[in-house]
Design an enzyme around this catalytic site. Structure first.
Site, short mmCIF file in Angstrom:
data_model
loop_
_atom_site.label_atom_id
_atom_site.label_comp_id
_atom_site.label_asym_id
_atom_site.label_seq_id
_atom_site.Cartn_x
_atom_site.Cartn_y
_atom_site.Cartn_z
N ASP A 442 0.86 -1.18 0.00
CA ASP A 442 0.00 0.00 0.00
C ASP A 442 0.90 1.23 0.00
OD1 ASP A 442 -1.74 2.08 0.55
OD2 ASP A 442 -2.94 0.95 1.99
N HIS A 443 0.83 2.00 -1.07
CA HIS A 443 1.74 3.14 -1.21
C HIS A 443 1.43 4.25 -0.21
CE1 HIS A 443 5.12 4.56 -3.36
NE2 HIS A 443 4.82 4.00 -4.52
#
Length: 472
Positions: A442-443
């Site tokens: 998850d950026h």
């Protein structure tokens, strides 16, 4: 006449509803406290629901396939009818005490949200008895099985209408089968459970015992152990198209579909990967049995230990995003989920507290959960609460993948197959065991530097296993 209404309780994890897969009792049947009365499917798993009252069944509030909300009436029992030698007053008092105990445990947060489920670490073995009432078949068109994995410490009638009643080669004894999925498997292959030799303690027949008979039949085993399988499947006539099938997205399958959609919709994921030389890693795996043969440490356990070490260095990947508070929550505990096959498809059991386990302890936990997954006996608690997922899809002959993150987690590592490939070692070409390790993250929880650092550390541990010694 005193009627008691049992309302559907919270089956754990704050679930709000459950679908009735099949009833194990019917109106007029006599029930005792803690007897399974129905198989229900929640968003987490299929479980047997025990009754908190003793008496005679008056009303079933819902047919098979019906979705019941938590707190809604589930079954009505006349507690004045004697059950198992208990008089009307005694039955009522015993039932009230049982329900009061349930309520106290629920309020105390003990985890015993159902009578008979208990919270002690050691679970007692339970008997199955054939009662007078048979179950109701699943709703037409449903893809759900008519029985489910067993939870808790209960005893009662569990008879599938498609499976013959239990009998035994010993007069008065019953075939000991815990998982209804084992019965279903035996039925599909036309196997008489009386002829199956159990290997588990207590004479309990497991999936592996049934599969041993299936294998023996394929290798010319004794035909006397098998019953002819009925031809019940409808085959299409020559030249006619195969009809469409509709598979309801309910229960676990529906939950998986919902989570995957939520993950794809909410999580801005990215994937990074690296090829690794796993020759030394696999060599260590082969050497471990010489030192600790009883530990039975496999590749999955070693990979899990590497993940734990990596998450300690890069804790941002062991987190979740609280969208309501607009915060990243870094989890203190490392609860390692891993993909495993079950009779109902791919599931993700969770090793709680994996970050505090030794390699041997982690190996034992992974092995036990894998066995439960194959037998279809995982509890909801064993499939929830993960903080990071390891997917060893190399076992399917796959080199790489870009998986969807298991929402609400923030990252997942996938490991491809490790096969012979040309690799440069000290300037010379050699044949080495090479595989691909991929990280989907998850950026929002970290940038590419953190993700790259994690996957590089994991790769270094696999290429040079002695790297792990630095973090002991």
């Amino acid at each position: 006449m005193s009627h008691k209404v049992f309302h559907l309780p919270d089956l754990g994890e704050g679930l709000t509803e459950a679908e009735v897969v099949s009833w194990l009792v019917g109106p007029g049947d006599t029930v005792v406290v803690d007897q399974p009365i129905a198989v229900v499917e929640t968003a987490k798993a299929q479980v047997e629901l025990p009754c908190p009252y003793a008496g005679s069944v008056v009303t079933l509030h819902g047919e098979a396939g019906h979705v019941v909300d938590v707190g809604a009436p589930f079954i009505t029992v006349d507690v004045d009818v004697p059950a198992d030698g208990i008089t009307g007053g005694g039955a009522s008092e015993a039932s009230d005490v049982a329900v009061d105990t349930y309520r106290e445990e629920e309020r105390a947060g003990s985890g015993a949200v159902l009578i008979g489920y208990g919270t002690s670490e050691g679970s007692r073995r339970r008997r199955r008895r054939v009662g007078a009432g048979g179950p109701t078949a699943p709703a037409a068109g449903s893809s759900l099985p008519s029985a489910a994995p067993v939870m808790g410490d209960t005893a009662g009638p569990v008879v599938d209408e498609h499976v013959p009643p239990e009998v035994s080669s010993k007069p008065g004894a019953a075939v000991r089968v815990i998982s209804p999925l084992v019965r279903q498997l035996a039925d599909e292959h036309g196997i008489d459970l009386r002829t199956v030799t159990p290997t588990a303690p207590g004479g309990i027949i497991r999936r592996c015992d049934v599969m041993a008979v299936v294998t023996a039949r394929g290798e010319g085993g004794a035909p006397g152990s098998l019953a002819p399988q009925s031809e019940s499947r409808v085959t299409s006539t020559a030249g006619s198209p195969t009809p469409d099938r509709r598979i309801p997205l309910t229960g676990i399958r529906g939950t998986i579909a919902s989570r995957l959609a939520t993950s794809r919709r909410e999580i801005p994921d990215a994937t990074t990967w690296v090829d690794v030389d796993a020759t030394d890693f696999l060599a260590v795996r082969r050497q471990l049995p010489d030192a600790r043969p009883e530990a039975r440490i496999g590749v999955l356990a070693l990979l899990g230990r590497v993940m734990v070490a990596g998450l300690r260095r890069y804790p941002e990947l062991n987190s979740t995003v609280d969208t309501a508070a607009n915060e990243v929550v870094v989890r203190g505990a490392i609860n390692l989920g891993f993909a495993a096959q079950s009779p109902r498809g791919l599931v993700v059991p969770v090793v709680h507290g994996a970050g505090e386990m030794t390699l041997a302890e982690l190996s034992t936990a992974l092995r036990e959960l894998t066995t439960k997954a194959m037998d279809g006996t995982l509890s909801p608690a064993e499939m929830t609460g993960g903080t990071f997922t390891l997917n060893n899809y190399g076992g399917y002959g796959v080199d790489g993948s870009t998986p969807i993150i298991n929402h609400p987690e923030a990252a997942m590592v996938g490991v491809g197959r490790m096969i012979d490939k040309p690799w440069v070692v000290d300037g010379a070409l050699a044949v080495r065991k090479v595989g691909t390790i991929g990280l989907t993250f998850d950026h929002r929880v970290c940038d590419g530097g953190t993700a790259g650092g994690f996957i590089r550390y994991v790769a270094d541990c696999i290429e040079r296993p002695t790297t792990l010694l630095l973090d002991l």
